[in-house]
Design a protein around this motif. Structure first.
Motif, short mmCIF file in Angstrom:
data_model
loop_
_atom_site.label_atom_id
_atom_site.label_comp_id
_atom_site.label_asym_id
_atom_site.label_seq_id
_atom_site.Cartn_x
_atom_site.Cartn_y
_atom_site.Cartn_z
N LEU A 75 0.84 -1.21 0.00
CA LEU A 75 0.00 0.00 0.00
C LEU A 75 0.87 1.25 0.00
CD1 LEU A 75 -2.77 -0.93 2.61
CD2 LEU A 75 -2.81 -1.20 0.12
N TYR B 234 -5.51 10.58 2.65
CA TYR B 234 -6.25 9.66 1.79
C TYR B 234 -6.54 10.28 0.43
CZ TYR B 234 -9.58 12.22 4.72
OH TYR B 234 -10.21 13.19 5.45
N VAL C 118 -4.57 9.52 -3.11
CA VAL C 118 -4.80 8.39 -4.01
C VAL C 118 -6.17 8.55 -4.65
CG1 VAL C 118 -3.32 6.86 -2.64
CG2 VAL C 118 -5.78 6.93 -2.18
N VAL D 231 -9.52 4.11 2.93
CA VAL D 231 -9.91 4.08 1.52
C VAL D 231 -10.41 5.47 1.17
CG1 VAL D 231 -11.50 3.16 -0.20
CG2 VAL D 231 -10.49 1.63 1.49
N ASN D 232 -9.86 6.08 0.15
CA ASN D 232 -10.36 7.38 -0.27
C ASN D 232 -11.82 7.24 -0.69
OD1 ASN D 232 -10.79 9.96 -1.17
ND2 ASN D 232 -9.34 9.86 -2.87
N GLU E 194 -9.28 3.81 -3.66
CA GLU E 194 -7.99 3.17 -3.45
C GLU E 194 -7.60 3.19 -1.96
OE1 GLU E 194 -6.02 1.61 -5.74
OE2 GLU E 194 -7.75 1.88 -7.07
#
Length: 268
Positions: free
Chosen positions: A217, A223, A226, A245-246, A230
């Motif tokens: 990762l 966040y 990305v 996670v975005n 992602e």
């Protein structure tokens, strides 16, 4: 007069429980400034409540800090007032207050709350937040001495949750999920400094082990670094490493509840 009273509970916002606590305090010290830390702690999740309170407490002035995440209400657990760093923490002796007390420099004195002269009557066995903790907080704000609440509790007898820890060894760092916020971000017990000690810098790729699973990762500042959907690793506002996670829920995607074991290492 102390400058603030804070409230942290798992009462939610759909009912009148929080308002009742505010009302009791206002009836005793109408000029008190009362700040709501959080009332959306998952029901009975003492560990999550402890983490939120501990990570918030450094930003408050001295005052009275009430915690009511209390699955043992009405049972054998004690109600306590703990003096630490010029603050007084009021709540159940179930570990909820322990991390915030530690963050305030450690307990200096503790008292079991038994003096019913300072309670709201009649006392509901299931709503000590309203009938015990809130009136006690108001009276402490008004000048009551903690020692007047009841007998002293030996500091070694206070219930403490095990502190989240991290372990550096063999080119990696091991820790656990401390808490999961409402966005699904998983906060680890691993500090940003632990990754620095491994030579990891923002922009690098991390090896992430979760049980038998392994992922590579990106380690970024936020966040948003990305694309949406992602996974990313970053240092959160408390200086702890988080997996997110975005625009998504990392805890759900990865199956990482509080307490889950995670190991990080520089990616080769």
């Amino acid at each position: 007069m102390t400058p603030v009273i804070t409230l942290l509970t798992d009462y939610g916002l759909e009912d009148g429980y929080v308002a009742a606590c505010h009302g009791v305090i206002a009836g005793i010290v109408p000029d008190a400034r009362v700040i709501d830390v959080c009332h959306l702690i998952p029901a009975g999740d003492v560990r999550r409540g402890a983490a939120v309170l501990a990570q918030t407490i450094p930003y408050f002035p001295r005052g009275i800090h009430v915690g009511a995440v209390d699955p043992g209400a009405g049972g054998a657990r004690r109600a306590v007032a703990v003096v630490a760093g010029g603050r007084v923490f009021v709540g159940p002796d179930n570990g909820l207050l322990s991390w915030a007390v530690h963050a305030s420099g450690g307990a200096q004195a503790a008292y079991e709350i038994t003096n019913e002269d300072y309670f709201l009557h009649p006392v509901s066995p299931t709503f000590h937040g309203r009938d015990v903790f809130s009136p006690v907080a108001g009276r402490l704000f008004g000048g009551l001495r903690p020692a007047d609440l009841g007998p002293a509790v030996p500091l070694t007898r206070l219930v403490s949750l095990p502190e989240p820890t991290s372990l550096l060894r063999e080119g990696s760092v091991e820790g656990e999920v401390v808490s999961v916020d409402r966005y699904g971000n998983t906060q680890l017990s691993i500090a940003a400094g632990d990754l620095q000690a491994l030579g990891v810098r923002v922009g690098d790729t991390l090896g992430v082990w979760m049980g038998r699973r392994q992922l590579a990762l990106p380690y970024r500042e936020t966040y948003a670094a990305v694309p949406p959907g992602e996974l990313v690793v970053f240092a959160d506002s408390a200086g702890l490493i988080a997996i997110a996670v975005n625009s998504g829920d990392a805890a759900q995607r990865l199956g990482l509840p509080p307490g889950a074991h995670v190991r990080l290492s520089p990616s080769p």
